[in-house]
Design an enzyme around this catalytic site. Structure first.
Site, PDB file in Angstrom:
ATOM      1  N   ASP A   1       0.837  -1.331  -0.104  1.00  0.00           N
ATOM      2  CA  ASP A   1      -0.036  -0.107   0.193  1.00  0.00           C
ATOM      3  C   ASP A   1       0.874   1.122   0.151  1.00  0.00           C
ATOM      4  O   ASP A   1       1.574   1.539   1.026  1.00  0.00           O
ATOM      5  CB  ASP A   1      -0.940  -0.055   1.224  1.00  0.00           C
ATOM      6  N   HIS A   2       0.964   1.861  -1.196  1.00  0.00           N
ATOM      7  CA  HIS A   2       1.958   2.849  -1.231  1.00  0.00           C
ATOM      8  C   HIS A   2       2.115   4.244  -0.294  1.00  0.00           C
ATOM      9  O   HIS A   2       2.868   4.586  -0.026  1.00  0.00           O
ATOM     10  CB  HIS A   2       2.479   3.374  -2.757  1.00  0.00           C
TER      11      HIS A   2
ATOM     12  N   HIS B   1      -5.697   2.920   0.980  1.00  0.00           N
ATOM     13  CA  HIS B   1      -5.060   4.048   1.614  1.00  0.00           C
ATOM     14  C   HIS B   1      -5.453   4.443   2.710  1.00  0.00           C
ATOM     15  O   HIS B   1      -4.758   5.115   3.602  1.00  0.00           O
ATOM     16  CB  HIS B   1      -4.468   4.973   0.196  1.00  0.00           C
TER      17      HIS B   1
HETATM   18  C1  BG6 Z   1      -3.596   4.982  -6.513  1.00  0.00           C
HETATM   19  C2  BG6 Z   1      -4.791   4.924  -7.029  1.00  0.00           C
HETATM   20  O1  BG6 Z   1      -3.413   3.651  -5.528  1.00  0.00           O
HETATM   21  O2  BG6 Z   1      -3.248   6.105  -5.578  1.00  0.00           O
HETATM   22  C3  BG6 Z   1      -5.178   6.108  -7.756  1.00  0.00           C
HETATM   23  O3  BG6 Z   1      -5.174   3.998  -7.690  1.00  0.00           O
HETATM   24  C4  BG6 Z   1      -4.826   7.364  -6.954  1.00  0.00           C
HETATM   25  O4  BG6 Z   1      -6.268   6.555  -8.406  1.00  0.00           O
HETATM   26  C5  BG6 Z   1      -3.310   7.309  -6.188  1.00  0.00           C
HETATM   27  O5  BG6 Z   1      -4.562   8.473  -7.751  1.00  0.00           O
HETATM   28  C6  BG6 Z   1      -3.017   8.398  -5.429  1.00  0.00           C
HETATM   29  O6  BG6 Z   1      -1.766   8.137  -5.077  1.00  0.00           O
HETATM   30  P1  BG6 Z   1      -0.819   9.577  -4.760  1.00  0.00           P
HETATM   31  O7  BG6 Z   1       0.453   8.691  -4.251  1.00  0.00           O
HETATM   32  O8  BG6 Z   1      -0.705  10.201  -6.173  1.00  0.00           O
HETATM   33  O9  BG6 Z   1      -1.821  10.111  -3.652  1.00  0.00           O
END
Ligand code: BG6
Length: 521
Positions: free
Chosen positions: A205-206, A268
């Protein structure tokens, strides 16, 4: 441009380098010709290489159905690195050294022969580079391939279930989404556990790899002054906002099937919220932290029909203006159904039934094509108990009573923390004004922030799953979200909001019902 070597010279970062060395190993990417590999994975591994965080014996083996030679794959990765990671120092010399570890094996992962080819190539590379047969497999493919790949790896003998106390190789990293709903997520999990133990599975989960998200724990538990206030006695409510100006960016087919709940909320935002609400873990080991996060999800009050009707909001963007440019309606995006009822905006009011948070509303919202790109957690404290002063509204100039302090953890952009507090405006009258006490990562550390993928890949190579989603968290999160998915399935026409706004009017009503309002961002 702040370079990585400059970052390492920064005294503020002293002591932050990991103590352990990564063991020699081979890192195998499935879906190596995909967008994620090009945009995130290769830049992250290259950045680790530049910082000397990879072992001398290291192999990166890419695989997908596309036919490439090793050289063609290296050339394609070099091109994407230059395009997608312009902040990384690039020289032909450093790339040349890195590229010596990169290989490619075309393979059809729906066929057993594909795995035999990968196995053979890996054995040769292990031998050549001395990587000791240690393997980490990264599944950067369409979710429909997760199970076939894991089964294929198992049948070919490339992954075996370790004994409980054995080394945790081989490891498998699985991208989100993990399942499409509660039932499919449970099925996927059961099937994976037939061939792997939980400690071999790294569900990425980045958000958990973002510096600012990790800092939530440090802020809360390395500073003794905030924790005594972090509860129902002092906190009035909490607002978590994830707003994006972006639309679906060519991912219409995926997004129309997923929507905001599955795309952001189930993973997230649930992780983010759990970090804000959890109890202090007894130690920083992976299981203690993950146990505490899981307890938060277990304390969420399940959604009743009443709360599904009044405490959950969905919306879909229509055309409008973003940063001065005209943008189309969601239903006019490529690969999106003209009658789609998919939510591109979701807002929830969560109630946490535990000692610490009882009675404190937690509002969470996420949306695409909103007025601004910003992700933040705002802890809004209670008002002073006795009214001595009035304050001047900074926008309208009207006098009003003093609201509570607000502590904002800004996840992105302008990463930092700010505390909003009242102060006397200089002058002959006692006029109270609001000011922010700000900490900004950019100015405080003056260095490049590692990407989330850098941190997470490094942790996985070290065998540290702390920042990865554990099976029970994923299950609890889907369990909470599932009733909303079901309710929205059969709901009538979805409420709309104009691109460039702050979401549907129902989102404001959600907070107004309890006398609150979303922060003006
Ligand atoms: C991803 C989603 O996991 O996270 C995207 O699939 C979203 O739709 C993105 O835009 C948001 O990540 P960050 O790091 O740009 O907030």
């Amino acid at each position: 441009m702040a370079t990585i070597s400059a970052a390492l010279d920064n005294p503020l970062l002293a002591g932050l380098e990991p103590e352990k060395q990564v063991e020699p190993l081979s890192f195998v990417i499935f879906g190596a010709n995909g967008d994620l590999t090009k945009r995130k994975l290769i830049p992250a591994v290259y950045a680790l290489f530049l910082q000397g965080l990879l072992p001398a014996s290291f192999v990166l083996l890419g695989t997908s159905r596309t036919v490439f030679s090793h050289e063609q794959f290296r050339a394609a990765m070099k091109e994407s690195l230059i395009k997608f990671a312009p902040d990384l120092p690039f020289t032909e010399e450093s790339w040349g050294r890195f590229a010596q570890s990169i290989y490619y094996q075309p393979a059809d992962s729906s066929k057993d022969e594909g795995f035999q080819e990968i196995k053979k190539t890996l054995a040769e590379l292990d031998e050549k580079h001395g990587t000791g047969g240690r393997h980490v497999f990264y599944l950067s493919t369409s979710p429909s391939l997760y199970l076939p790949i894991i089964k294929g790896l198992s049948v070919s003998g490339l992954v075996v279930k370790t004994k409980a106390n054995e080394t945790t190789y081989p490891r498998v990293v699985i991208e989100k989404p993990f399942g499409h709903d509660l039932v499919s997520s449970r099925y996927l999990d059961e099937q994976i556990h037939e061939v792997l133990r939980e400690h071999q599975i790294y569900r990425i989960d980045h958000y958990l790899g973002k510096e600012t998200v990790q800092n939530i724990m440090v802020f809360r538990f390395a500073n003794a002054i905030f924790e005594p206030l972090w509860n129902r006695n002092h906190v009035d409510h909490i607002q978590v906002t994830n707003a994006e100006t972006l639309g679906v960016e060519g991912r219409g087919a995926y997004y129309d099937d997923a929507g905001a709940l599955r795309d952001m909320m189930q993973n997230h935002l649930m992780q983010l919220m759990a970090l804000v609400l959890m109890e202090p873990p007894i130690s920083m080991d992976a299981e203690s932290t993950r146990d505490e996060k899981n307890k938060v999800l277990k304390s969420l009050r399940p959604l009743s029909n009443e709360s599904l009707a009044h405490e959950v909001v969905r919306g879909q963007y229509t055309n409008g203006f973003i940063l001065g440019g005209q943008v189309p309606a969601y239903r006019d995006e490529p690969s999106v159904s003209k009658t789609s009822n998919t939510a591109t905006f979701a807002a929830l009011k969560l109630s946490v039934d535990n000692w610490r948070w009882s009675g404190v509303p937690i509002y969470v919202r996420t949306g695409k094509r909103l007025a601004k790109s910003i992700t933040e957690v705002a802890v809004v404290f209670k008002e002073p108990p006795h009214r001595l002063f009035d304050s001047k509204d900074q926008v309208s100039g009207e006098m009003r009573h003093i609201p509570g302090n607000v502590l904002v953890m800004q996840i992105q952009p302008d990463e930092g923390i700010s505390l909003k507090f009242a102060t006397k405006q200089p002058g002959p009258h006692t006029t109270v004004r609001w000011l922010n006490m700000d900490f900004k990562y950019g100015t405080a550390f003056g260095t490049r922030t590692p990407t989330a993928y850098e941190r997470l890949i490094l942790d996985c190579l070290h065998g540290d799953p702390s920042l990865f989603a554990r099976s029970d968290f994923v299950d609890a999160s889907w369990s909470y979200i599932q009733p909303i998915i079901d309710a929205w399935q059969d709901a009538p026409e979805i409420p709309k909001y104009a691109s460039g706004s702050w979401g549907p009017v129902e989102s404001d009503q959600l907070l107004a019902a309890t006398g609150h309002s979303w922060r003006r961002l």
